[in-house]
Design a protein around this motif. Structure first.
Motif, PDB file in Angstrom:
ATOM      1  N   LYS A   1       0.815  -1.221   0.000  1.00  0.00           N
ATOM      2  CA  LYS A   1       0.000   0.000   0.000  1.00  0.00           C
ATOM      3  C   LYS A   1       0.846   1.268   0.000  1.00  0.00           C
ATOM      4  O   LYS A   1       0.400   2.313  -0.430  1.00  0.00           O
ATOM      5  N   ASP A   2       2.088   1.177   0.500  1.00  0.00           N
ATOM      6  CA  ASP A   2       2.950   2.351   0.584  1.00  0.00           C
ATOM      7  C   ASP A   2       3.759   2.586  -0.684  1.00  0.00           C
ATOM      8  O   ASP A   2       4.445   3.598  -0.804  1.00  0.00           O
ATOM      9  N   LYS A   3       3.717   1.650  -1.632  1.00  0.00           N
ATOM     10  CA  LYS A   3       4.504   1.801  -2.851  1.00  0.00           C
ATOM     11  C   LYS A   3       3.925   2.911  -3.723  1.00  0.00           C
ATOM     12  O   LYS A   3       2.726   2.989  -3.948  1.00  0.00           O
ATOM     13  N   LYS A   4       4.797   3.764  -4.209  1.00  0.00           N
ATOM     14  CA  LYS A   4       4.379   4.860  -5.081  1.00  0.00           C
ATOM     15  C   LYS A   4       4.347   4.377  -6.518  1.00  0.00           C
ATOM     16  O   LYS A   4       5.181   3.564  -6.922  1.00  0.00           O
ATOM     17  N   PRO A   5       3.403   4.863  -7.331  1.00  0.00           N
ATOM     18  CA  PRO A   5       3.322   4.420  -8.728  1.00  0.00           C
ATOM     19  C   PRO A   5       4.538   4.876  -9.529  1.00  0.00           C
ATOM     20  O   PRO A   5       5.151   5.903  -9.242  1.00  0.00           O
ATOM     21  N   ASP A   6       4.887   4.091 -10.538  1.00  0.00           N
ATOM     22  CA  ASP A   6       5.992   4.434 -11.433  1.00  0.00           C
ATOM     23  C   ASP A   6       5.586   5.524 -12.417  1.00  0.00           C
ATOM     24  O   ASP A   6       6.434   6.260 -12.907  1.00  0.00           O
ATOM     25  N   ALA A   7       4.301   5.622 -12.685  1.00  0.00           N
ATOM     26  CA  ALA A   7       3.800   6.659 -13.592  1.00  0.00           C
ATOM     27  C   ALA A   7       2.360   6.990 -13.219  1.00  0.00           C
ATOM     28  O   ALA A   7       1.608   6.113 -12.809  1.00  0.00           O
ATOM     29  N   VAL A   8       2.004   8.259 -13.356  1.00  0.00           N
ATOM     30  CA  VAL A   8       0.626   8.706 -13.130  1.00  0.00           C
ATOM     31  C   VAL A   8       0.232   9.582 -14.304  1.00  0.00           C
ATOM     32  O   VAL A   8       0.971  10.481 -14.698  1.00  0.00           O
TER      33      VAL A   8
ATOM     34  N   SER B   1      -2.844   5.260 -12.440  1.00  0.00           N
ATOM     35  CA  SER B   1      -1.552   5.007 -11.802  1.00  0.00           C
ATOM     36  C   SER B   1      -1.014   3.685 -12.333  1.00  0.00           C
ATOM     37  O   SER B   1      -1.734   2.690 -12.378  1.00  0.00           O
ATOM     38  N   SER B   2       0.257   3.684 -12.743  1.00  0.00           N
ATOM     39  CA  SER B   2       0.878   2.479 -13.303  1.00  0.00           C
ATOM     40  C   SER B   2       2.019   2.015 -12.419  1.00  0.00           C
ATOM     41  O   SER B   2       2.799   2.826 -11.914  1.00  0.00           O
ATOM     42  N   PHE B   3       2.104   0.715 -12.252  1.00  0.00           N
ATOM     43  CA  PHE B   3       3.177   0.088 -11.490  1.00  0.00           C
ATOM     44  C   PHE B   3       3.876  -0.898 -12.410  1.00  0.00           C
ATOM     45  O   PHE B   3       3.222  -1.629 -13.157  1.00  0.00           O
ATOM     46  N   PHE B   4       5.204  -0.910 -12.386  1.00  0.00           N
ATOM     47  CA  PHE B   4       5.975  -1.781 -13.259  1.00  0.00           C
ATOM     48  C   PHE B   4       6.802  -2.740 -12.420  1.00  0.00           C
ATOM     49  O   PHE B   4       7.287  -2.383 -11.342  1.00  0.00           O
ATOM     50  N   ASN B   5       6.969  -3.935 -12.950  1.00  0.00           N
ATOM     51  CA  ASN B   5       7.822  -4.931 -12.311  1.00  0.00           C
ATOM     52  C   ASN B   5       9.268  -4.586 -12.653  1.00  0.00           C
ATOM     53  O   ASN B   5       9.713  -4.762 -13.786  1.00  0.00           O
ATOM     54  N   GLN B   6      10.013  -4.098 -11.684  1.00  0.00           N
ATOM     55  CA  GLN B   6      11.387  -3.662 -11.909  1.00  0.00           C
ATOM     56  C   GLN B   6      12.327  -4.834 -12.206  1.00  0.00           C
ATOM     57  O   GLN B   6      13.424  -4.637 -12.718  1.00  0.00           O
TER      58      GLN B   6
ATOM     59  N   SER C   1      11.521  -7.351 -14.241  1.00  0.00           N
ATOM     60  CA  SER C   1      11.114  -7.952 -15.510  1.00  0.00           C
ATOM     61  C   SER C   1      12.279  -7.997 -16.494  1.00  0.00           C
ATOM     62  O   SER C   1      13.100  -7.088 -16.562  1.00  0.00           O
ATOM     63  N   LYS C   2      12.327  -9.060 -17.280  1.00  0.00           N
ATOM     64  CA  LYS C   2      13.369  -9.219 -18.299  1.00  0.00           C
ATOM     65  C   LYS C   2      12.856  -8.797 -19.678  1.00  0.00           C
ATOM     66  O   LYS C   2      13.605  -8.750 -20.640  1.00  0.00           O
ATOM     67  N   GLU C   3      11.558  -8.490 -19.790  1.00  0.00           N
ATOM     68  CA  GLU C   3      10.925  -8.181 -21.065  1.00  0.00           C
ATOM     69  C   GLU C   3      10.396  -6.745 -21.031  1.00  0.00           C
ATOM     70  O   GLU C   3       9.785  -6.335 -20.055  1.00  0.00           O
ATOM     71  N   THR C   4      10.635  -5.988 -22.102  1.00  0.00           N
ATOM     72  CA  THR C   4      10.142  -4.613 -22.171  1.00  0.00           C
ATOM     73  C   THR C   4       8.684  -4.609 -22.636  1.00  0.00           C
ATOM     74  O   THR C   4       8.175  -5.617 -23.144  1.00  0.00           O
ATOM     75  N   ALA C   5       8.031  -3.464 -22.500  1.00  0.00           N
ATOM     76  CA  ALA C   5       6.655  -3.326 -22.983  1.00  0.00           C
ATOM     77  C   ALA C   5       6.609  -3.554 -24.490  1.00  0.00           C
ATOM     78  O   ALA C   5       5.680  -4.186 -25.006  1.00  0.00           O
TER      79      ALA C   5
END
Length: 58
Positions: free
Chosen positions: A3-10, A23-28, A30-34
């Motif tokens: 709950k305390d994690k800040k979004p990577d993008a808003v 609000s977007s959260f990304f798996n830091q 991850s081995k694969e790009t979008a």
């Protein structure tokens, strides 16, 4: 999700008097790009047996 994690993008968009906040959260880890994921999905949908150009620009 923490709950305390800040979004990577808003992103905020106003459409016909309504403001949407996404609000977007990304798996830091991850081995694969979008772009890799989108290319894989396009290949699957198109039924391609060969790989499409991986130099997609988003």
């Amino acid at each position: 999700m923490d709950k305390d994690k800040k979004p990577d993008a808003v992103m905020m968009r106003r459409v016909k008097g309504t403001t949407y906040v996404v609000s977007s959260f990304f798996n830091q880890d991850s081995k694969e790009t979008a772009a890799d994921k989108m290319a894989r999905l396009i290949e699957r949908e198109a039924g391609l047996s060969t790989s499409v150009n991986k130099n997609l620009i988003l």
